[in-house]
Scaffold this active site. Structure first.
Site, PDB file in Angstrom:
ATOM      1  N   SER A 249      34.991  30.506  42.222  1.00 46.04           N
ATOM      2  CA  SER A 249      36.036  31.142  41.388  1.00 46.04           C
ATOM      3  C   SER A 249      35.990  30.658  39.823  1.00 46.04           C
ATOM      4  CB  SER A 249      37.264  31.097  41.937  1.00 46.04           C
ATOM      5  OG  SER A 249      38.445  31.602  41.273  1.00 46.04           O
ATOM      6  N   SER A 250      36.320  31.614  39.083  1.00 39.42           N
ATOM      7  CA  SER A 250      36.526  31.249  37.547  1.00 39.42           C
ATOM      8  C   SER A 250      37.732  30.295  37.438  1.00 39.42           C
ATOM      9  CB  SER A 250      36.592  32.468  36.813  1.00 39.42           C
ATOM     10  OG  SER A 250      37.588  33.485  37.091  1.00 39.42           O
ATOM     11  N   CYS A 251      38.562  30.242  38.392  1.00 46.24           N
ATOM     12  CA  CYS A 251      39.626  29.222  38.583  1.00 46.24           C
ATOM     13  C   CYS A 251      39.211  28.225  38.292  1.00 46.24           C
ATOM     14  CB  CYS A 251      40.641  29.629  39.793  1.00 46.24           C
ATOM     15  SG  CYS A 251      41.352  31.187  39.785  1.00 46.24           S
TER      16      CYS A 251
ATOM     17  N   HIS B 178      45.876  41.173  43.008  1.00 45.35           N
ATOM     18  CA  HIS B 178      45.253  40.710  41.766  1.00 45.35           C
ATOM     19  C   HIS B 178      45.573  41.975  40.824  1.00 45.35           C
ATOM     20  CE1 HIS B 178      42.878  37.699  44.135  1.00 45.35           C
ATOM     21  NE2 HIS B 178      42.979  36.998  43.162  1.00 45.35           N
TER      22      HIS B 178
ATOM     23  N   LYS C  38      38.186  24.982  45.599  1.00 42.67           N
ATOM     24  CA  LYS C  38      37.054  25.570  45.324  1.00 42.67           C
ATOM     25  C   LYS C  38      36.148  24.795  44.597  1.00 42.67           C
ATOM     26  CE  LYS C  38      37.447  29.790  46.699  1.00 42.67           C
ATOM     27  NZ  LYS C  38      36.345  30.216  47.589  1.00 42.67           N
TER      28      LYS C  38
ATOM     29  N   TYR D 102      44.517  26.265  44.754  1.00 39.05           N
ATOM     30  CA  TYR D 102      43.136  27.223  44.904  1.00 39.05           C
ATOM     31  C   TYR D 102      42.036  26.694  44.183  1.00 39.05           C
ATOM     32  CZ  TYR D 102      40.384  31.345  45.286  1.00 39.05           C
ATOM     33  OH  TYR D 102      39.205  32.179  45.504  1.00 39.05           O
TER      34      TYR D 102
END
Length: 306
Positions: free
Chosen positions: A103-105, A176, A136, A132
């Site tokens: 994830s870009s998170c 989202h 990841k 989160y």
């Protein structure tokens, strides 16, 4: 090739299954009642029973900013346990190829420039989805460690930008941004609402890719697995402001009211744009433009409403 897909009932998973069917590939996508990925023993047994050639790990607890703020413990612990169990089961069962969806998170907060793969674990994470993101990052690193210890096992991670599309969730408590905007503007148009609120001033920028494009990218990568980098961004390489997303969605949906900015609400990172240099060198790019993607997603939303 026999492919085992985790998270096949989620938005990303269902797009992967749909794309696999068009390619006439054998894909196993168990539901949670078939195998609970939080149960390590059952996960290992299932992988050994199915004997896949490749695993795509797309399962996870996902949600928007409100859900992440409300339940950080679940977002960290459940995503870590699922990922650890799947990777460990794959290794134990002798599955040599695995694609893990990150994830870009995972990237540090407050980065104005496009995010490069080597920046993972390079700074403070965004607090609104930190749990989160930690999970990841850990699973991506676990995949790297497995491959480092034994090069016969090629476990690689794709980091997609934000996604939207068919099979998305539209409930504002878990959705989202784009599906939430679609639902909000649809209701506003039906109610002839004079204005719709936008969290923050609307200048924060986001990169959202149509989920069907990601599904296509995954099978592009499978066909070229040896050449695929161990960690690779998959995105558009450009972004839009929140205001621009609202404007595009309003045009598609036909909402003609005004927008009002609520400056008391959290907005997350100011910008989150992926550097797609590795992706470009790998030879893939997204095909769906914003309005076409929103239109297809809105048509799916209307079919669910009907």
């Amino acid at each position: 090739m026999k492919i085992l897909l985790t998270g096949g009932r989620g938005m990303v998973g269902r797009n992967i299954v749909s794309h696999a069917k068009t390619l006439q590939l054998e894909i196993i996508a168990p539901a949670s009642h078939d195998v609970n990925l939080l149960d390590a023993e059952r996960t290992e047994a299932f992988v050994k029973e199915t004997k896949p050639d490749l695993i795509i790990h797309a399962a996870g607890r996902v949600g928007g900013i409100q859900a992440n703020i409300r339940e950080p413990v679940k977002f960290l612990s459940e995503n870590w346990m699922m990922g650890q169990n799947v990777v460990s089961a794959a290794k134990s069962a002798g599955v040599k190829q695995l694609i893990n969806l990150g994830s870009s998170c995972m990237y540090p907060r407050d980065q104005e420039e496009p995010l490069r793969e080597e920046q993972v674990l390079g700074g403070m994470l965004e607090p609104t989805n930190e749990g989160y993101a930690i999970a990841k990052c850990a699973i991506a690193r676990l995949c790297e460690y497995v491959s480092r210890e034994d090069s016969a096992y090629q476990y690689k991670t794709i980091i997609p930008c934000n996604l939207y599309g068919r099979f998305d969730k539209f409930d504002p408590s878990v959705s989202h941004m784009i599906p939430a905007v679609i639902q909000k503007l649809h209701v506003a148009r039906a109610d002839n609402a004079p204005f719709v609120d936008i969290w923050g001033d609307g200048t924060a920028r986001r990169e959202f890719m149509f989920a069907e494009d990601l599904a296509e990218a995954i099978f592009f990568a499978i066909d070229r697995f040896d050449a695929m980098p161990s960690l690779i961004n998959m995105g558009l390489g450009y972004d839009y402001s929140i205001n621009e997303y609202y404007g595009a969605a309003a045009e598609v949906i036909g909402y003609a009211g005004q927008f009002k900015h609520d400056l008391s609400k959290p907005v997350g990172m100011k910008r989150k744009l992926l550097d797609v240099t590795r992706q470009t060198e790998f030879g893939w790019r997204a095909k769906t433009n914003l309005k076409d993607g929103i239109r297809a997603t809105y048509e799916y939303y209307l079919s669910k409403e009907a």
